[in-house]
Enzyme design. Structure first.
Site, PDB file in Angstrom:
ATOM      1  N   GLU A 258     -19.286  -3.970  23.538  1.00 38.29           N
ATOM      2  CA  GLU A 258     -18.368  -5.105  23.659  1.00 38.29           C
ATOM      3  C   GLU A 258     -17.523  -5.224  23.082  1.00 38.29           C
ATOM      4  O   GLU A 258     -16.360  -5.466  23.516  1.00 38.29           O
ATOM      5  CB  GLU A 258     -19.732  -6.236  23.097  1.00 38.29           C
ATOM      6  CG  GLU A 258     -20.237  -6.362  24.358  1.00 38.29           C
ATOM      7  CD  GLU A 258     -21.852  -5.860  23.652  1.00 38.29           C
ATOM      8  OE1 GLU A 258     -21.852  -4.463  23.033  1.00 38.29           O
ATOM      9  OE2 GLU A 258     -22.625  -5.725  24.746  1.00 38.29           O
TER      10      GLU A 258
ATOM     11  N   HIS B 241       1.189  -0.807  -0.398  1.00 40.18           N
ATOM     12  CA  HIS B 241       0.115  -0.173  -0.458  1.00 40.18           C
ATOM     13  C   HIS B 241       0.625   1.249   0.372  1.00 40.18           C
ATOM     14  O   HIS B 241       0.924   1.760   1.252  1.00 40.18           O
ATOM     15  CB  HIS B 241      -0.888   0.367   1.316  1.00 40.18           C
ATOM     16  CG  HIS B 241      -1.919  -1.252   1.582  1.00 40.18           C
ATOM     17  ND1 HIS B 241      -1.624  -2.314   1.952  1.00 40.18           N
ATOM     18  CD2 HIS B 241      -3.354  -1.751   1.205  1.00 40.18           C
ATOM     19  CE1 HIS B 241      -2.747  -3.211   1.672  1.00 40.18           C
ATOM     20  NE2 HIS B 241      -3.669  -2.447   1.402  1.00 40.18           N
TER      21      HIS B 241
ATOM     22  N   HIS C 191      -4.304   3.649  -2.982  1.00 44.34           N
ATOM     23  CA  HIS C 191      -4.469   2.889  -2.253  1.00 44.34           C
ATOM     24  C   HIS C 191      -3.686   1.224  -1.641  1.00 44.34           C
ATOM     25  O   HIS C 191      -2.669   1.475  -0.998  1.00 44.34           O
ATOM     26  CB  HIS C 191      -5.819   2.562  -1.621  1.00 44.34           C
ATOM     27  CG  HIS C 191      -6.070   1.884   0.000  1.00 44.34           C
ATOM     28  ND1 HIS C 191      -5.866   2.084   1.357  1.00 44.34           N
ATOM     29  CD2 HIS C 191      -6.397   0.170  -0.457  1.00 44.34           C
ATOM     30  CE1 HIS C 191      -5.682   1.261   1.701  1.00 44.34           C
ATOM     31  NE2 HIS C 191      -6.028   0.044   1.569  1.00 44.34           N
TER      32      HIS C 191
ATOM     33  N   HIS D 270     -30.302 -14.491  23.125  1.00 45.02           N
ATOM     34  CA  HIS D 270     -29.850 -14.548  24.229  1.00 45.02           C
ATOM     35  C   HIS D 270     -28.297 -16.023  24.701  1.00 45.02           C
ATOM     36  O   HIS D 270     -28.576 -16.353  25.415  1.00 45.02           O
ATOM     37  CB  HIS D 270     -30.301 -14.372  25.266  1.00 45.02           C
ATOM     38  CG  HIS D 270     -30.082 -12.843  24.791  1.00 45.02           C
ATOM     39  ND1 HIS D 270     -31.277 -11.908  24.480  1.00 45.02           N
ATOM     40  CD2 HIS D 270     -30.002 -11.854  25.615  1.00 45.02           C
ATOM     41  CE1 HIS D 270     -31.190 -10.795  24.196  1.00 45.02           C
ATOM     42  NE2 HIS D 270     -30.570 -10.217  25.319  1.00 45.02           N
TER      43      HIS D 270
END
Lengths: 663, 663
Positions: free
Chosen positions: B415, B34, B267, B476
């Protein structure tokens, strides 16, 4: 469109309290659930449902209904209370069976539009993010089908979101896109109660939420969530803003009316008999009645439902006229609503037989190019890897605020939002597919799981599927990913070996009711399989041994099939008869009859499985006495062929493993 | 602290261009990589490295060095060029072997502080998020060890972040926390180049990034990233802001100096020979030289490094004095730097023998309570489920901007950021653990994988580990999660059966060099195992058959071990002799010697595996002729015991399966 006055009276308050206490009773009856949210939001939710929500419980699935998404799915008792009270097919007995096995009132809402449940929610951040996809789909459909004098699609997507929804990164990603797209008919009611499970949000959530949404290009406002008239005004203002999505921070007291008001405890614990009694008394309800609906609220609800029923009737009349004025479009509309694809679309699948070697991401790109013109609902996209994933079709029409009815979405580097938004597109019967590198499938597992739970036919294009990625190295080389996708119930994972298997994989994916992950290579692979190959059976004999009984069965998937074919040839020169089984999908193979499975993988022939990924799970096909050529460590940075060699994916090593197995 | 002038001259420009072209040559040599980012950011990165970065390549691991995190890991060629040029142990030959097998110059940076690589980066959003953890650890260490007259810890965490980093949700989550914590010594240089892989960022990223960071409580500024003097001023202003993290949007041109400037193509593609030549000519470098370092830059670098070397020498002198003034603290400091835990800490592990039934999340909570007072580096936390995960110790001292040296972090419902921040804490030798529901382990897999790649001893507390979750239902209830964690290379997954196994699991986790997932129940389990149980071996005979050779081996993990024990008892009454093997960890069992494995799971005895999760993978322990009691669909909402019964997790069903197996 409402026939109810914009001012609010005692009956409105009673209605809100009825909702509160139905939810409280349901939670108490189950001795499990979340009373805090229903108690907190009932006032502003009542405003929405009595004055604004365009729906008709007599025809829950009316296509142009407003969508109400309970992103804070733990508030399910509120949703069920609403659905029951407003006449959806949710009888009181089901409310009483809240959270019991087999009840339709599950712990968290489970997608069932016939019941008024627009999304499965519970994992925070998902509902609001999928709602962005729903609101985008609404605009897409509007542009596709609306014509002067005919407004078939014009509805609002409403979201009830909690602090948790807004803390999750997935909602940040999706909200940024919603602002980018200028989704004026997306309105989020944010239950701004200052409490999360760990206590006051001051312990972890002190950002300026509204400023953040403003930075995304949203229209923002703040209101007392218990002041019905103020909420009414705020919603009207949000409706008037058509160029930007709106978020209304409704300041509420969690557990309103209960002794545990404004505490974290009320979030997820039943109030207990004393608490229930105290709450009923505080709200002026008879303390000994359970699931009590005061008579006064019934006519109010009936009145509230009238405009929706009228709108629906008007809409249906309009559709009849539309059929006359725009018969072709009307046929497309019917197809759209049915979710069916045009008959015979499979005929357009390309044939890759005898073509030059190509990466399966490239053959997938050709399939997309072939199908996009004939499948009007196909909407592709990529998390900023379009050129790498080969997801963009030649006739790419980017969806943006100038053109909603395109066929391609630039999601930016937002894999998780891509997954959630695709779920939202899919509930509107668009057929979304979206790409990223396989290694980043980890980022969107939360959304994939919900697609699987809802059985939505979302297609994931996961390219760069092994150490074949090469130089980008271990951070970009999937190891555990194919098998960890195979683990998700209801998701079908397909790892085609060449162009024709890729085409078949697309066919399987488009014909499924449920999500599918296409696992595709970065590197070129030879064309080996027939157009009419056995991918749909999960595994099939690609090349059998010359003898009636093979000495060895080589099982491989994806890029390793070519390697197995090469090895079989070398083995034959050494007088070892190999059968090559291409096994693009465990899930599909496991669903075949035992006889077919035994025919493809005979019990008494030694087997070697070859897959450039984790070996876990292959034992059930090769047995304890078979062998597995896999990679159970991270990869390495280097040219792809060098990395393959380093990890033993060579003909020589396969020969050696076969010889050891047969010895 | 710098001896270099704040004004910038031609040599500075030459230095920046040297970095550009070293990177360009490395990418071209590899024909992979890159070049766009190195060309774009070289100017402002040169300013940072010559005028601000406090480091000493002679002692790369000096504890109080500034940290430079290349969150945009795809710019690795730039990092390697910097490290080489500034005298880190990265010889030119390694730069020439960029992205080749075995080179230290991997495609993306791989954690190696001795080399100056502070984090493994590449997956976007992770570096900046872990840097938040690093900056928090810096404050934690400062408060713990600094004393009047002694500043042992006082350094800046610098981050180079790209558009992609800021689009990812994980960075949104982490940035919100960084603002909440007021991390003034965290400075992000944002490469604001308006280009991502899919083209101009206008296609997907039109939010006001700086306003967003302002909403998080960050100090924001904007500068021309090619104007060195302006960058210098912006950095000084950011340094002066001590109460808020800073982000400086450095407007740059991706691929600066190359013919492909300001395009997406630059890029991730080598410039090609002509492009390289043109770039060298444009930047005034000899077109035929490769890996060219103009003589003028050497003394400039030497000069730039002087303040760091001095600071390091001063710091070491200070540490000597500190040893005199604060001998106890100095001993703790040495322990902290060594990463070792205090000797004999294991003696504090509680003994759960003969205690009442408890959930393993509760026994884990007791272990945490016992260890927190004696393990000073243990820093717990939860993604807003502290009470459910039982992660908070009795002496909880919440880390916040008033008190950095606490032992508990409220991560909010974030999380993924929790996972990434724990990685950042761990590289500073804190011993972080963090909790959420097992089903939401999906949300942080990206960060778990990096912990595994970096071998960081992060501990995940994943509770509510099965359908035993009960009423909360399928959203869940984990099904695929335990096994999908087992799939991650380098992660050890432990599912203890009771209190003593939980204590042992904590011991294993704390003694490991690498991440560990503790899989814990919501529901109570009887105490069955000895304090000195065999969890560390992955699987062991918990109860053998009365006969020398069992008729059946029941293998179970976690909550299913108690069920297996019960079934064994019933079987014995029916004259079937069962051995019960507790198998808390596949990874640890697989690492045992073959003889031990064969002893525990004899080849010639039928086996039944019992686990309330996906069955995939168990075949390698029970064989094709064994049986597996598992759940390969989503769960259901209902009381836990009812759900267990629905899915066949009953003694009766186990007996039936055993009888069928033996028939």
């Amino acid at each position: 469109m409402t026939t109810l006055p914009a001012h609010y009276d005692k009956i409105d308050q009673t209605l809100a309290n009825t909702l509160r206490l139905l939810a409280v009773d349901a939670v108490q009856e189950a001795n499990s659930g979340h009373p805090g949210l229903p108690l907190g939001v009932a006032d502003f939710v009542s405003v929405l449902w009595t004055r604004f929500l365009k729906h008709d419980p007599a025809q829950p699935e009316w296509p142009d209904r407003d969508r109400f998404v309970l992103s804070a799915g733990h508030g399910s008792a509120l949703l069920y209370s609403l659905l029951h009270l407003f006449g959806y097919p949710l009888p009181l007995d089901e409310l009483k069976r809240f959270r019991q096995l087999g009840a339709i009132t599950a712990g968290h809402p489970e997608y069932d539009p016939a019941l008024g449940i627009e999304l499965t929610t519970g994992p925070l951040g998902q509902g609001i993010s999928s709602a962005v996809g729903m609101a985008l789909a609404e605009r897409w459909l509007a542009q596709r089908f609306n014509r002067p004098g005919f407004t078939l699609v014009d509805h609002t997507t409403w979201v009830l979101a909690s602090d948790g929804d807004l803390m999750e990164g997935v909602s940040s990603e999706a909200a940024s896109l919603a602002g980018h797209w200028g989704l004026g008919k997306l309105i989020v009611l944010y239950d701004d109660n200052h409490i999360s499970i760990d206590g006051n949000t001051q312990v972890s959530f002190t950002e300026d939420v509204l400023q953040r949404f403003s930075s995304y290009g949203w229209h923002i406002s703040r209101v007392d969530g218990h002041d019905m008239a103020a909420v009414d005004t705020a919603i009207r203002t949000a409706q008037a803003e058509t160029q930007r999505p709106s978020i209304i921070a409704c300041r509420t007291q969690i557990g309103f009316g209960s002794p545990m008001v404004n505490t974290a405890k009320v979030h997820g614990s039943p109030l207990g008999p004393a608490g229930v009694r105290a709450t009923k008394e505080a709200l002026g309800f008879p303390a000994d009645e359970k699931f009590y609906v005061p008579a006064a609220v019934r006519p109010r609800i009936a009145q509230a439902l009238r405009p929706g029923a009228q709108a629906r009737a008007h809409w249906q009349a309009q559709l009849q006229a539309y059929r006359q004025a725009h018969p072709q479009l009307a046929a497309q509309w019917d197809e759209q609503i049915s979710g069916k694809l045009p008959a015979g679309w499979q005929n357009s699948l390309p044939d890759f037989s005898n073509q030059k070697p190509m990466a399966t991401r490239a053959t997938s790109g050709q399939v997309i190019a072939a199908l996009t013109p004939i499948l009007p609902t196909l909407v592709g996209g990529s998390a900023d890897l379009s050129g790498s994933n080969k997801t963009n079709p030649p006739n790419q029409q980017t969806i943006n605020r100038q053109n909603y009815h395109g066929n391609y979405i630039h999601y930016g580097v937002r894999e998780h939002a891509m997954g959630a938004i695709m779920n939202g597109l899919a509930v509107h019967n668009l057929r979304p597919f979206g790409g990223t590198f396989l290694v980043f499938s980890d980022y969107l597992r939360g959304a994939i799981r919900l697609a699987a739970l809802m059985k939505l036919p979302v297609i994931y294009i996961f390219t760069h599927d092994s150490i074949g990625v090469g130089e980008d190295g271990p951070t970009h080389q999937p190891i555990e990913h194919v098998t960890s996708l195979r683990l998700i119930p209801g998701l079908v994972t397909l790892r085609p070996a060449d162009g024709n298997e890729t085409a078949k994989a697309w066919q399987v994916a488009l014909e499924r009711q449920g999500p599918t992950a296409l696992i595709l290579t970065r590197q070129a692979l030879p064309q080996m399989t027939a157009k009419n190959n056995g991918l749909h059976r999960g595994a099939y004999i690609l090349q059998d041994s010359a003898t009636s009984r093979p000495d060895i069965v080589l099982i491989a998937s994806g890029s390793e099939v070519a390697l197995a074919m090469e090895a079989a040839q070398t083995l034959q020169a050494q007088n070892i008869q190999a059968r090559v089984v291409s096994m693009p999908s465990w899930e599909l193979f496991d669903a075949q009859e035992a006889a077919y499975r035994a025919q493809v993988l005979p019990a008494d022939v030694p087997k070697l499985a070859i897959e450039a990924g984790a070996g876990l799970g292959w034992r059930r096909y090769v047995g304890l006495d078979g062998a597995v050529l896999s990679i159970d460590s991270f990869g390495a940075s280097g040219p792809g062929s060098a990395v393959f060699a380093k990890f033993g994916f060579t003909v020589e090593n396969i020969i050696a493993m076969v010889r050891q197995l047969l010895a």
